[in-house]
Scaffold this active site. Structure first.
Site, PDB file in Angstrom:
ATOM      1  N   GLY A 210       3.096   2.332  10.779  1.00 50.05           N
ATOM      2  CA  GLY A 210       4.048   3.423  10.593  1.00 50.05           C
ATOM      3  C   GLY A 210       4.851   3.762  11.834  1.00 50.05           C
TER       4      GLY A 210
ATOM      5  N   GLU B 139      -4.942  -4.858  10.827  1.00 52.57           N
ATOM      6  CA  GLU B 139      -3.937  -3.803  10.961  1.00 52.57           C
ATOM      7  C   GLU B 139      -4.152  -3.062  12.289  1.00 52.57           C
ATOM      8  OE1 GLU B 139      -2.080  -2.621   6.939  1.00 52.57           O
ATOM      9  OE2 GLU B 139      -3.709  -1.258   7.370  1.00 52.57           O
TER      10      GLU B 139
ATOM     11  N   SER C   2       3.891  -2.085  10.276  1.00 50.87           N
ATOM     12  CA  SER C   2       5.353  -2.170  10.428  1.00 50.87           C
ATOM     13  C   SER C   2       5.923  -3.524  10.004  1.00 50.87           C
ATOM     14  CB  SER C   2       5.778  -1.821  11.863  1.00 50.87           C
ATOM     15  OG  SER C   2       5.445  -0.470  12.151  1.00 50.87           O
TER      16      SER C   2
ATOM     17  N   HIS D 181      -9.360   1.318   5.260  1.00 45.52           N
ATOM     18  CA  HIS D 181      -8.055   1.505   5.924  1.00 45.52           C
ATOM     19  C   HIS D 181      -8.235   2.460   7.105  1.00 45.52           C
ATOM     20  CE1 HIS D 181      -3.900   2.579   6.662  1.00 45.52           C
ATOM     21  NE2 HIS D 181      -3.568   1.486   6.003  1.00 45.52           N
TER      22      HIS D 181
ATOM     23  N   GLU E 149      -6.535   4.860   8.052  1.00 45.60           N
ATOM     24  CA  GLU E 149      -6.300   6.277   7.718  1.00 45.60           C
ATOM     25  C   GLU E 149      -7.549   6.890   7.080  1.00 45.60           C
ATOM     26  OE1 GLU E 149      -2.674   5.497   5.596  1.00 45.60           O
ATOM     27  OE2 GLU E 149      -1.701   4.999   7.500  1.00 45.60           O
TER      28      GLU E 149
ATOM     29  N   ASN F 214       0.871  -1.177   0.000  1.00 44.84           N
ATOM     30  CA  ASN F 214       0.000   0.000   0.000  1.00 44.84           C
ATOM     31  C   ASN F 214       0.908   1.227   0.000  1.00 44.84           C
ATOM     32  OD1 ASN F 214      -1.763   2.078   0.503  1.00 44.84           O
ATOM     33  ND2 ASN F 214      -2.310   1.419   2.585  1.00 44.84           N
TER      34      ASN F 214
ATOM     35  N   LYS G 122       0.064   4.260  -0.210  1.00 44.89           N
ATOM     36  CA  LYS G 122      -0.552   5.459   0.382  1.00 44.89           C
ATOM     37  C   LYS G 122      -0.324   6.656  -0.560  1.00 44.89           C
ATOM     38  CE  LYS G 122      -0.021   3.240   4.803  1.00 44.89           C
ATOM     39  NZ  LYS G 122       0.145   3.328   6.246  1.00 44.89           N
TER      40      LYS G 122
END
Ligand code: 13P
Length: 241
Positions: A171, A165, A204, A96, A98, A9, A11
């Site tokens: 991240g 996730e 990660s 996701h 985000e 991904n 992003k």
């Protein structure tokens, strides 16, 4: 048989020039990748056509990072499934964290996007996962159960990938212990009507932890952010041992 799916991904990273450079470094590494592993790249929209052309005839499938539930309409900034399938996109990331955190995505809109993706033959990758606060309050199971229950209403589980996730691992370099990810993924599986759904871990994932993650019996792949941006590191991940 559960399919292994390793997806990158990207992003909001990479111009077309940067995508081209990535692909020329990455594709040669796939010559020895076992054929049973599905490799997916999810670049930004502006890179999709270029990537579709470059990946034609390769073993990499293309994914998008979002899809709207209508086939067209006045939805500024959104993308419709026929626009994606026309250029050879096969997967789409839905829900996701985000998108949930910054763009108002809810379980209701996640469900609409999942159904629209499937209606057009795309395979959605549904993301679920808890915040640090929810984990500390022992709410992980409850939260994920609720995300699954609401997100999967009328969704066809024969054309679906799920990514666990944990938000606190995204991240941050703070990977979820492989055994703990395996435990949560087995709980996710116990709530599905189809036991063959591919369930990935994301958060990660790096070249130095992929082997341990993929050694877990319940984990069928990875959804990789930062480490998918660099050809050598993503190559090491798809070629996990
Ligand atoms: P990182 O691999 O950068 O932690 O991102 C994970 C992720 O959000 C993939 O969708």
């Amino acid at each position: 048989m559960r399919k292994i799916v390793i997806a990158g991904n990207w992003k909001m990273f990479k111009t077309q020039a940067e995508s081209t450079a990535f692909l020329s470094g990455f594709l040669p590494h796939l010559e020895s990748t076992p054929s049973a592993r599905e490799v997916v790249l999810c670049p930004p929209f502006t890179d999709l056509i270029l990537a579709s052309k470059s990946l034609h005839g390769s073993r990499v499938s293309l994914g998008s990072q979002n899809v709207h539930w209508e086939e067209n309409g006045a939805y500024t900034g959104e993308i419709a499934a026929p626009m994606l399938t026309e250029i050879g996109v096969r997967y789409v990331i839905v829900g996701h964290s985000e998108r949930r955190q910054y763009f108002g995505e809810t379980d209701i809109t996640v469900n609409l996007r999942l159904k629209a993706a499937q209606k057009h033959g795309l395979t959605p990758i549904l993301c679920v996962g808890e915040t640090k606060q929810q984990r500390d309050a022992n709410e992980t199971e409850k939260l994920i159960s609720s995300q699954l229950k609401k997100g999967l209403v009328d969704v066809d589980q024969s054309n679906l990938v799920i990514a666990y996730e944990p938000i606190w691992a995204i991240g941050t370099g703070d990977t979820c212990e492989a055994k703990e990810a395996n435990r949560v993924i087995s709980l996710i599986r116990s709530q599905l009507s189809n036991p063959s759904v591919t369930i990935q871990y994301g958060g990660s994932v790096k070249p130095n932890n992929i082997d341990e993650i993929m050694a877990q019996p319940e984990i069928d792949g990875a959804l990789v952010g930062g480490a998918s941006l660099e050809a050598d590191s993503f190559a090491r991940i798809v070629n996990y041992k």
